[in-house]
Design a protein around this motif. Structure first.
Motif, PDB file in Angstrom:
ATOM      1  N   GLY A 353      57.010  44.494  56.112  1.00 45.90           N
ATOM      2  CA  GLY A 353      56.402  43.904  54.927  1.00 45.90           C
ATOM      3  C   GLY A 353      55.279  42.930  55.243  1.00 45.90           C
ATOM      4  O   GLY A 353      54.222  42.969  54.606  1.00 45.90           O
ATOM      5  N   PRO A 354      55.449  42.025  56.231  1.00 43.66           N
ATOM      6  CA  PRO A 354      54.370  41.079  56.547  1.00 43.66           C
ATOM      7  C   PRO A 354      53.080  41.759  56.990  1.00 43.66           C
ATOM      8  O   PRO A 354      51.983  41.252  56.735  1.00 43.66           O
ATOM      9  N   VAL A 355      53.207  42.922  57.638  1.00 42.80           N
ATOM     10  CA  VAL A 355      52.016  43.651  58.086  1.00 42.80           C
ATOM     11  C   VAL A 355      51.283  44.238  56.878  1.00 42.80           C
ATOM     12  O   VAL A 355      50.064  44.071  56.723  1.00 42.80           O
ATOM     13  N   ILE A 356      52.041  44.913  56.007  1.00 43.40           N
ATOM     14  CA  ILE A 356      51.440  45.485  54.797  1.00 43.40           C
ATOM     15  C   ILE A 356      50.914  44.372  53.897  1.00 43.40           C
ATOM     16  O   ILE A 356      49.825  44.469  53.316  1.00 43.40           O
ATOM     17  N   GLY A 357      51.681  43.298  53.788  1.00 40.64           N
ATOM     18  CA  GLY A 357      51.279  42.193  52.924  1.00 40.64           C
ATOM     19  C   GLY A 357      50.015  41.507  53.404  1.00 40.64           C
ATOM     20  O   GLY A 357      49.164  41.112  52.590  1.00 40.64           O
ATOM     21  N   GLY A 358      49.866  41.354  54.728  1.00 40.92           N
ATOM     22  CA  GLY A 358      48.663  40.720  55.260  1.00 40.92           C
ATOM     23  C   GLY A 358      47.408  41.503  54.923  1.00 40.92           C
ATOM     24  O   GLY A 358      46.395  40.942  54.499  1.00 40.92           O
ATOM     25  N   VAL A 359      47.491  42.817  55.096  1.00 38.56           N
ATOM     26  CA  VAL A 359      46.357  43.675  54.749  1.00 38.56           C
ATOM     27  C   VAL A 359      46.152  43.695  53.238  1.00 38.56           C
ATOM     28  O   VAL A 359      45.024  43.624  52.738  1.00 38.56           O
ATOM     29  N   GLY A 360      47.278  43.794  52.497  1.00 39.60           N
ATOM     30  CA  GLY A 360      47.185  43.834  51.046  1.00 39.60           C
ATOM     31  C   GLY A 360      46.535  42.593  50.467  1.00 39.60           C
ATOM     32  O   GLY A 360      45.797  42.667  49.488  1.00 39.60           O
ATOM     33  N   LEU A 361      46.790  41.441  51.095  1.00 35.02           N
ATOM     34  CA  LEU A 361      46.201  40.189  50.614  1.00 35.02           C
ATOM     35  C   LEU A 361      44.681  40.287  50.581  1.00 35.02           C
ATOM     36  O   LEU A 361      44.035  39.861  49.621  1.00 35.02           O
ATOM     37  N   ILE A 362      44.105  40.876  51.627  1.00 38.13           N
ATOM     38  CA  ILE A 362      42.651  41.034  51.683  1.00 38.13           C
ATOM     39  C   ILE A 362      42.190  42.050  50.648  1.00 38.13           C
ATOM     40  O   ILE A 362      41.232  41.820  49.907  1.00 38.13           O
ATOM     41  N   MET A 363      42.888  43.188  50.570  1.00 34.38           N
ATOM     42  CA  MET A 363      42.479  44.252  49.652  1.00 34.38           C
ATOM     43  C   MET A 363      42.528  43.790  48.196  1.00 34.38           C
ATOM     44  O   MET A 363      41.624  44.063  47.400  1.00 34.38           O
ATOM     45  N   PHE A 364      43.601  43.089  47.830  1.00 32.37           N
ATOM     46  CA  PHE A 364      43.727  42.626  46.451  1.00 32.37           C
ATOM     47  C   PHE A 364      42.660  41.586  46.129  1.00 32.37           C
ATOM     48  O   PHE A 364      42.096  41.575  45.029  1.00 32.37           O
ATOM     49  N   ALA A 365      42.410  40.696  47.081  1.00 32.47           N
ATOM     50  CA  ALA A 365      41.384  39.675  46.867  1.00 32.47           C
ATOM     51  C   ALA A 365      40.007  40.320  46.714  1.00 32.47           C
ATOM     52  O   ALA A 365      39.181  39.848  45.924  1.00 32.47           O
ATOM     53  N   VAL A 366      39.766  41.394  47.457  1.00 33.10           N
ATOM     54  CA  VAL A 366      38.487  42.101  47.343  1.00 33.10           C
ATOM     55  C   VAL A 366      38.310  42.640  45.929  1.00 33.10           C
ATOM     56  O   VAL A 366      37.215  42.585  45.361  1.00 33.10           O
ATOM     57  N   VAL A 367      39.387  43.168  45.334  1.00 33.20           N
ATOM     58  CA  VAL A 367      39.307  43.672  43.964  1.00 33.20           C
ATOM     59  C   VAL A 367      38.876  42.556  43.015  1.00 33.20           C
ATOM     60  O   VAL A 367      38.019  42.739  42.144  1.00 33.20           O
ATOM     61  N   ALA A 368      39.477  41.360  43.198  1.00 32.64           N
ATOM     62  CA  ALA A 368      39.106  40.224  42.354  1.00 32.64           C
ATOM     63  C   ALA A 368      37.643  39.847  42.544  1.00 32.64           C
ATOM     64  O   ALA A 368      36.924  39.561  41.577  1.00 32.64           O
ATOM     65  N   ILE A 369      37.182  39.858  43.790  1.00 34.42           N
ATOM     66  CA  ILE A 369      35.786  39.506  44.078  1.00 34.42           C
ATOM     67  C   ILE A 369      34.838  40.560  43.506  1.00 34.42           C
ATOM     68  O   ILE A 369      33.748  40.228  43.009  1.00 34.42           O
ATOM     69  N   VAL A 370      35.241  41.832  43.551  1.00 31.61           N
ATOM     70  CA  VAL A 370      34.422  42.888  42.933  1.00 31.61           C
ATOM     71  C   VAL A 370      34.290  42.611  41.438  1.00 31.61           C
ATOM     72  O   VAL A 370      33.211  42.755  40.847  1.00 31.61           O
ATOM     73  N   GLY A 371      35.393  42.188  40.805  1.00 33.19           N
ATOM     74  CA  GLY A 371      35.328  41.849  39.387  1.00 33.19           C
ATOM     75  C   GLY A 371      34.398  40.690  39.116  1.00 33.19           C
ATOM     76  O   GLY A 371      33.594  40.724  38.176  1.00 33.19           O
ATOM     77  N   ILE A 372      34.484  39.651  39.950  1.00 32.74           N
ATOM     78  CA  ILE A 372      33.603  38.483  39.786  1.00 32.74           C
ATOM     79  C   ILE A 372      32.148  38.878  39.994  1.00 32.74           C
ATOM     80  O   ILE A 372      31.249  38.449  39.267  1.00 32.74           O
ATOM     81  N   ASN A 373      31.912  39.731  40.994  1.00 36.39           N
ATOM     82  CA  ASN A 373      30.541  40.185  41.253  1.00 36.39           C
ATOM     83  C   ASN A 373      30.004  41.009  40.079  1.00 36.39           C
ATOM     84  O   ASN A 373      28.818  40.938  39.754  1.00 36.39           O
ATOM     85  N   THR A 374      30.884  41.780  39.456  1.00 32.96           N
ATOM     86  CA  THR A 374      30.481  42.555  38.274  1.00 32.96           C
ATOM     87  C   THR A 374      30.071  41.625  37.144  1.00 32.96           C
ATOM     88  O   THR A 374      29.094  41.880  36.421  1.00 32.96           O
ATOM     89  N   LEU A 375      30.803  40.524  36.983  1.00 28.44           N
ATOM     90  CA  LEU A 375      30.480  39.563  35.921  1.00 28.44           C
ATOM     91  C   LEU A 375      29.141  38.867  36.161  1.00 28.44           C
ATOM     92  O   LEU A 375      28.549  38.324  35.222  1.00 28.44           O
ATOM     93  N   ARG A 376      28.671  38.892  37.413  1.00 24.03           N
ATOM     94  CA  ARG A 376      27.379  38.268  37.721  1.00 24.03           C
ATOM     95  C   ARG A 376      26.231  38.976  37.001  1.00 24.03           C
ATOM     96  O   ARG A 376      25.163  38.388  36.796  1.00 24.03           O
ATOM     97  N   HIS A 377      26.450  40.230  36.628  1.00 23.88           N
ATOM     98  CA  HIS A 377      25.406  40.987  35.930  1.00 23.88           C
ATOM     99  C   HIS A 377      25.358  40.644  34.441  1.00 23.88           C
ATOM    100  O   HIS A 377      24.501  41.146  33.716  1.00 23.88           O
ATOM    101  N   ILE A 378      26.309  39.821  33.986  1.00 24.05           N
ATOM    102  CA  ILE A 378      26.401  39.458  32.579  1.00 24.05           C
ATOM    103  C   ILE A 378      25.793  38.080  32.371  1.00 24.05           C
ATOM    104  O   ILE A 378      25.877  37.211  33.245  1.00 24.05           O
ATOM    105  N   ASN A 379      25.182  37.884  31.215  1.00 18.21           N
ATOM    106  CA  ASN A 379      24.661  36.565  30.877  1.00 18.21           C
ATOM    107  C   ASN A 379      25.823  35.671  30.429  1.00 18.21           C
ATOM    108  O   ASN A 379      26.178  35.618  29.252  1.00 18.21           O
ATOM    109  N   LEU A 380      26.416  34.976  31.386  1.00 15.46           N
ATOM    110  CA  LEU A 380      27.528  34.093  31.060  1.00 15.46           C
ATOM    111  C   LEU A 380      27.047  32.767  30.490  1.00 15.46           C
ATOM    112  O   LEU A 380      27.860  31.907  30.133  1.00 15.46           O
ATOM    113  N   GLY A 381      25.729  32.594  30.400  1.00 13.18           N
ATOM    114  CA  GLY A 381      25.192  31.455  29.691  1.00 13.18           C
ATOM    115  C   GLY A 381      25.361  31.615  28.187  1.00 13.18           C
ATOM    116  O   GLY A 381      25.307  30.642  27.435  1.00 13.18           O
ATOM    117  N   ASP A 382      25.585  32.857  27.760  1.00 18.45           N
ATOM    118  CA  ASP A 382      25.877  33.139  26.357  1.00 18.45           C
ATOM    119  C   ASP A 382      27.312  32.691  26.081  1.00 18.45           C
ATOM    120  O   ASP A 382      28.254  33.210  26.701  1.00 18.45           O
TER     121      ASP A 382
END
Length: 474
Positions: A353-382
């Motif tokens: 589990g710790p081996v899968i979890g260590g890798v998963g931690l990076i993969m899941f965080a990448v998904v969140a960062i992809v979402g944040i990067n997607t929001l960068r294309h939006i005018n959040l000043g609105d």
């Protein structure tokens, strides 16, 4: 850089359509399987335990789940004529969204009703897939970015559970050794992803898994007991739990689940489209969602589960930059082999589990960062866009930070309320529809914009006031 294609590949071919050499195909495909495997087998394990199945029946569920996941992954990656398959590097697996309703149906009506309702939910889902794809324009980056951010952040706890364990009373719960192993795996993956070149970077996750497992072996953290008991070959028996039954309430519930799965897969597919640079239209999305529906049909026949596009593998595509859909097709073939050869499946299931979890931690965080990067294309000043994104993230993360908060609500509502991802998708879709596609949003923005005549009068008033102030000083 994406993997190198075959010499005879068209020079103008998109990276998604390039085929790496055979050795890399297998290595990249295996990497995807190891990333998603823990989540895939968790669905039948949790379901089997919740409804009181014995070890033999749970083994049937696991083999069937791997087999169907592999078949749907191949179809989604390669495509089946012009009817099914999004033709992107997707990995499909059993969705947690269906767990709660399946457990409730099993307790209320029995296992035959679980798979009967899933069967009809899949059949109904095929025409619904094309209708749902017609809503593509209502899933702009504002919606997908906010939902993906919630998906990634929600899964961090899953990775943490793999690292420290699920049983707080266990002797090895949160042991320094397990946490240290996860830290080692993370360090190896980060080093290779940041400093590696070419194939070393693209296989960073697989290498981190292999090294972490090698370290875990002498520490006694790699449990291979189940391998000896598993058979070498087995094909899941259709309708293992009996002839399907179709209670109306159960069918309605599983149809709702199918729609929710469509929303989840849509967010992942659109994220892959952005990551790979491969544009998709309504037809592409519809064919991808049809794959989800078909997984419900075949999953019901062979005692498996409804599949969705796995977000952790979306993170893997973003991290490794290997965009080829032929890689995930090979992953599907490997999953089919694991489903047909239970001994191989048990070998992979034993990964620490710790081996899968260590890798998963990076993969899941990448998904969140992809979402944040997607929001960068939006005018959040609105202010309206900012409010939609904020409400989506806040509502979507509530079930993660406050588990059980909806426990006293009716069981039928748990399909929606029990999943933060589902709540996020509904919140983002509804608010975006109401505030960016109706007169309500137009009027709201107009109210936020100062009237020019009012501004002119205000400016004139200020000038008069300043002149009077100067005159009084004189």
């Amino acid at each position: 850089m994406p993997a190198v294609s075959e010499p005879d590949a068209p020079s103008d071919a998109h990276p998604v359509d390039l085929r790496p050499p055979i050795p890399r195909l297998f290595a990249f495909g295996l990497q995807h399987v190891l990333i998603m495997y823990a989540g895939c087998v968790s669905v039948p394990l949790i379901f089997g335990a919740a409804v009181g199945l014995n070890a033999s029946d749970i083994g049937v569920l696991i083999s069937a789940d791997l087999l169907i996941s592999g078949a749907i992954t191949v179809v989604q990656s390669i495509g089946l004529w012009k009817a099914v398959g999004v033709r992107l590097p997707v990995i499909c697996g059993g969705t947690f969204t269906a767990l709660t309703p399946m457990i409730l149906i099993a307790h209320e009506y029995g296992m035959p009703a679980v798979y009967g309702s899933m069967l009809l939910g899949g059949v109904i889902g095929i025409p619904l897939a094309w209708a749902f794809a017609g809503l593509l324009r209502y899933f702009p980056p504002l919606v997908t970015g906010a939902v993906l951010t919630v998906v990634g952040l929600s899964l961090i706890g899953v990775a943490g559970g793999l690292i420290v364990g699920q049983d707080t009373q266990a002797a090895d719960y949160a042991s320094p050794g397990n946490i240290g192993l996860a830290v080692l795996v993370i360090a190896i993956a980060v080093t290779l992803l940041c400093l590696g070149r070419g194939i070393w970077r693209q296989l960073a996750v697989l290498l981190a898994l292999m090294i972490g497992t090698a370290v875990a072996l002498p520490l006694g953290l790699y449990n291979l007991d189940a391998v000896g008991d598993a058979s070498w070959f087995g094909v899941p028996q259709p309708f293992h739990f009996g002839a399907p039954q179709f209670p109306l309430t159960a069918v309605v519930a599983m149809t709702i689940v199918m729609i929710v799965v469509f929303a989840e897969s849509t967010a992942s597919i659109l994220a892959l489209s952005e990551i790979t640079g491969k544009d998709i239209g309504r037809g592409d999305l519809a064919r991808g969602l049809t794959g989800d529906a078909i997984s419900g049909i075949f999953g019901a026949v062979f005692n498996a589960f409804i599949d969705t596009v796995y977000t952790n593998n979306v993170g893997a595509v973003a991290t490794t930059r290997v965009f080829s859909r032929y890689v995930t097709a090979v992953s599907g073939v490997i999953l089919i082999a694991l489903g047909l050869v239970p001994k191989l499946g048990a070998f992979v299931a034993g990964l620490p589990g710790p081996v899968i979890g260590g890798v998963g931690l990076i993969m899941f965080a990448v998904v969140a960062i992809v979402g944040i990067n997607t929001l960068r294309h939006i005018n959040l000043g609105d202010p309206i866009n900012m409010t939609i994104a904020s409400a989506t993230v806040g509502v979507g993360l509530l079930p993660t930070f406050m588990p059980g908060m909806f426990a006293k609500f009716p069981d039928s509502t748990q399909i929606v309320l029990g999943s933060g991802i589902t709540l996020a998708a509904i919140t983002a879709f509804t608010l975006n529809l109401a505030l960016n596609h109706t007169a309500l949003g137009v009027n709201a923005r107009r109210a936020m914009t100062p009237d020019k005549s009012d501004s002119s009068r205000f400016a004139a008033h200020n000038m008069i006031g300043e002149d009077a102030h100067v005159a009084s000083k004189s």
